[in-house]
Design an enzyme around this catalytic site. Structure first.
Site, PDB file in Angstrom:
ATOM      1  CE1 TYR A  42      -3.096  -2.972   0.425  1.00  6.28           C
ATOM      2  CE2 TYR A  42      -3.690  -2.148   2.590  1.00  6.28           C
ATOM      3  CZ  TYR A  42      -3.856  -3.060   1.567  1.00  6.28           C
ATOM      4  OH  TYR A  42      -4.800  -4.049   1.700  1.00  6.28           O
ATOM      5  CG  HIS A 103      -0.925  -8.732   0.503  1.00  4.82           C
ATOM      6  ND1 HIS A 103      -0.545  -7.440   0.226  1.00  4.82           N
ATOM      7  CD2 HIS A 103      -2.267  -8.775   0.305  1.00  4.82           C
ATOM      8  CE1 HIS A 103      -1.592  -6.727  -0.114  1.00  4.82           C
ATOM      9  NE2 HIS A 103      -2.651  -7.522  -0.074  1.00  4.82           N
TER      10      HIS A 103
END
Length: 270
Positions: A42, A103
């Site tokens: 992110y 992830h």
């Protein structure tokens, strides 16, 4: 920590960057959110760390989750994972990551490379708990062979148009929490007649109804995201909103199906 109301509604941080992102994060912390969800990819772990520093909240009250080894990141070597976690800890300004997710694994090799390193990180207390993000039920079976601590949480997309019965069952069987991202289907619930009707009946928002529906499911913790202070605060109405069995059944009966995050290479197990 996810089981109580303070953590039963987390705060997603995707795309919250720069000063505007920090402002949104501080607003969330001051509104009462204590479970923050970010990721290395992110690009905002530093902003999350800055917001934690600025907000008048004790570190002991916070539950900070981040993620590593996304399919778009460089080659997933053990050293890459170790170094990446050290960088995450530094950017977040915390000694121990409360929850570290693997992830978006792209293949079996990713899982077999990354998860043994997670075992090491728990042993060294760099990480307290491990999680799995966008894993399928088959991926979870492979993780069972590799992880020494059982996964604390499994994160995946979930909302009224993607109820995830099969995956939720697999997560529940492992005694883990199901952390639901995109819990309002990226805004789609605002146009849903069933959800809007229930929101009108309860004098609340469609977002709060969707979040309350998610919270009605055993072990599910939604993590809504917003930049707007009004929405950040109003989403927390879900913590006090107990939907009737009849309202839950009406939402359960919605027959629309939608997956907001759907890479072409991903093989889902419905």
């Amino acid at each position: 920590m996810l089981e109580n109301d303070a953590h039963g509604l987390g705060f997603g941080t995707y795309s919250l960057t720069g000063e505007d992102g920090i402002d949104a994060l501080v607003t969330a912390l001051e509104a009462g959110y204590r479970h923050l969800d970010t990721a290395r990819l992110y690009g905002n772990e530093a902003e999350v760390g800055e917001a934690i520093d600025r907000a008048d909240v004790d570190r002991d009250e916070l539950f900070v989750a981040t993620k590593i080894a996304h399919f778009e990141e460089p080659e997933k070597t053990p050293e890459y994972v170790r170094n990446g976690v050290e960088e995450s800890r530094s950017r977040l300004g915390i000694d121990t990551i409360d929850l570290l997710y693997h992830h978006w694994p792209r293949n079996r090799d990713d899982i077999e490379t990354v998860l043994p390193v997670f075992n090491e990180l728990v042993e060294t207390e760099a990480v307290e708990r491990v999680g799995l993000s966008n894993y399928t039920p088959s991926d979870l079976e492979l993780a069972d062979e590799l992880l020494e601590p059982s996964p604390y949480a499994v994160q995946a997309e979930m909302h009224p148009y993607l109820p995830q019965e099969k995956l939720r069952g697999a997560v529940r069987d492992r005694g883990a929490f199901f952390v639901a991202y995109s819990p309002i289907a990226q805004g789609e619930v605002f146009e849903d007649t069933t959800i809007s009707a229930i929101a009108d009946e309860r004098d609340t928002t469609e977002a709060a109804v969707s979040l309350a529906w998610l919270r009605s499911k055993d072990g599910v913790v939604p993590i809504p995201r917003s930049k707007t202070p009004e929405h950040i605060r109003s989403n927390r109405e879900a913590l006090e909103l107990d939907l009737t069995d009849e309202a839950i059944e009406r939402i359960d009966d919605i027959d629309r199906r939608l997956r907001c995050e759907d890479p072409e290479w991903m093989q889902w197990e419905e």
